[in-house]
Design a protein around this motif. Sequence first.
Motif, PDB file in Angstrom:
ATOM      1  N   GLU A 183       0.819  -1.213   0.000  1.00 30.40           N
ATOM      2  CA  GLU A 183       0.000   0.000   0.000  1.00 30.40           C
ATOM      3  C   GLU A 183       0.851   1.260   0.000  1.00 30.40           C
ATOM      4  O   GLU A 183       0.638   2.192  -0.785  1.00 30.40           O
ATOM      5  CB  GLU A 183      -0.937  -0.006   1.209  1.00 30.40           C
ATOM      6  N   LYS A 184       1.844   1.323   0.870  1.00 29.32           N
ATOM      7  CA  LYS A 184       2.660   2.526   0.983  1.00 29.32           C
ATOM      8  C   LYS A 184       3.493   2.778  -0.279  1.00 29.32           C
ATOM      9  O   LYS A 184       3.615   3.912  -0.742  1.00 29.32           O
ATOM     10  CB  LYS A 184       3.572   2.429   2.207  1.00 29.32           C
ATOM     11  N   ASP A 187       1.328   4.217  -3.033  1.00 27.46           N
ATOM     12  CA  ASP A 187       1.086   5.656  -2.844  1.00 27.46           C
ATOM     13  C   ASP A 187       2.315   6.464  -3.245  1.00 27.46           C
ATOM     14  O   ASP A 187       2.199   7.532  -3.853  1.00 27.46           O
ATOM     15  CB  ASP A 187       0.736   5.931  -1.384  1.00 27.46           C
ATOM     16  N   THR A 190       2.480   6.807  -6.998  1.00 23.49           N
ATOM     17  CA  THR A 190       1.525   7.797  -7.504  1.00 23.49           C
ATOM     18  C   THR A 190       2.037   9.215  -7.281  1.00 23.49           C
ATOM     19  O   THR A 190       1.975  10.073  -8.182  1.00 23.49           O
ATOM     20  CB  THR A 190       0.165   7.609  -6.818  1.00 23.49           C
ATOM     21  N   SER A 191       2.574   9.497  -6.086  1.00 26.04           N
ATOM     22  CA  SER A 191       3.128  10.822  -5.806  1.00 26.04           C
ATOM     23  C   SER A 191       4.313  11.125  -6.706  1.00 26.04           C
ATOM     24  O   SER A 191       4.483  12.262  -7.178  1.00 26.04           O
ATOM     25  CB  SER A 191       3.548  10.907  -4.332  1.00 26.04           C
TER      26      SER A 191
END
Length: 573
Positions: A183-184, A187, A190-191
């Motif tokens: 999950e991390k 993210d 995406t950033s």
Amino acid sequence: MKCHSAPVPVQDRGVALRRRGGRFSTCTTGVWRCFVLFGVVCRDAIGPVADCLESSGSVSRRATGCCGGRRDSYRAGAMRPRSQGARDAMLRLSVLWSMFGLSWLIAAAPVAAQEEDEAAPPTHTIEPEPFKVEVSLSGTFEAEQMSEVILRPEVWSSFVVEKAVPQGAQVKQGDPILWFETEKIDDAITSAEFALELGALNLQQAELELAGLEASVPLDLKEAERRKQAAEDDYAYFVEIGAKRSREAIENSLKASEYSLEYALEELNQLEQMYKEDDLTEETEEIILKRARRDAEQTEFFTEGARLRYERQIKEELPREEERQKDALERATIAYARAKETLPRSLEEKRIELEKLRHARQEAEENFEQLQADRELMVVEAPADGIVYYGHCDRGSWPVSATIAKQLRTGGSVSANQVVMTIVTPGPAFVRVNIPEAQLRHVQPGATGVVVPTAFPDVRLPAVVKDVESIPISDGTFDGRIEFEMDRGDVQLVPGMNCTVRITVVNKPDALTAPKTAVFTEELDDSQKYVYVAVEEGEPEKRSVAVGETSGEEVEILSGLEAGEKILLKKPE
């Protein structure tokens, strides 16, 4: 290989006793003979004593015969039993005395034996016997082929375990063996993608700004130069021409005013004289004179103003104008110098900023690509076929296996660049041993022996020393590699299991050996060894010997003794 202490023969005891002065025969045997002789004397003396007692009874009876009656009969009958009782008492006394002497002899026998032992020191007979010396080393089975599983991420550092295959699992190359939470990192990817797009826009804007600066900076420099040149021209003109012309204009203006006043006054004077002589009516004269007088007054006022302006311009305005011209020149000069310095610098800074943005975009692209690559590490695959071990192998052992097992639980955290697993090819290939420095001379490449697995103490695997490190791995310890032959399919050995390696140093079927306690060292030269050889007559012989290896309490005799010779186990007193 054992220490033998032979019993002393009977004839040797006699020799020993004679050497000691015959203390046993002169003491113990003599006393015993005295006791026996005393018993015989007592036995032989019993009859005469009893007869004597009986005779004295008869005399007594004759002396008292006059008394007669029952009393004499009673005494005569009682005396016979009394003599018989004395004989019995003396017999018992002789028997008891003989028994006491025999008991003393029995009690004195150990003392005599001890004296005998003290007189004859223990010996050891040198005989050929099997002699074997082994060096025992602790070892660990180690695999030849091992593939470490190491997390080597590009940028990601947080690895939270989702699940992992257990230790001992059999895997194939490419099988998933370790899973991490994603999950991390998703993210973060995406950033990073957004940052990449924003960086592209900033780069485009910077490129446009740089292009504008590259076009405007030369123009701005020329403009600053023109202003400086104009200021220089204006100041030079003012100093050389402008100030003088201004002064002359002021003076001419003042003179014109004065001339106008003079003309007005002269005209008024002429009118007054003319009007006195002509025939004009008084009203007309008054009007004309009034107008002339007013013109003269007005002209006089203007003339006074011109004079005041002249003084002001000469004293104040012209010096001030000169200062303004000078300041304008200085400002233009400074502005030009600043433009020459700052405009190229601003252009260079913009170029550097553009390069920085380009570099940042490149880093953003690399970061995006690295995060995508690290995303692939969230599922770890087996690099080879084999058995899963946790942690890394350190010279055959697995020192952090328990720690890694805790980290690989669900929710546990694993660090980057850490060996989390090792895929081991089934079957041990060699044994890793620690060789003490004192045994290094015995454990050299080519030395043979056996490997005894701790789990199978009855198994003996032929072994040979393959390699020994030339430098210590720790204080007083060297690393060794032992190869062995695995010819028993029913024995299941895996890397990490312990064993004992026995290296044969000496193996002789008929070596001459002696107890270590019987071999002594010269005080002045500890390399010289000697023994005491027992001889039948005389003092023991001190003899030098050459010794070899030691096994337990036995030491090999290389030279100096022959089979059948006896040596003392202790130094003679």
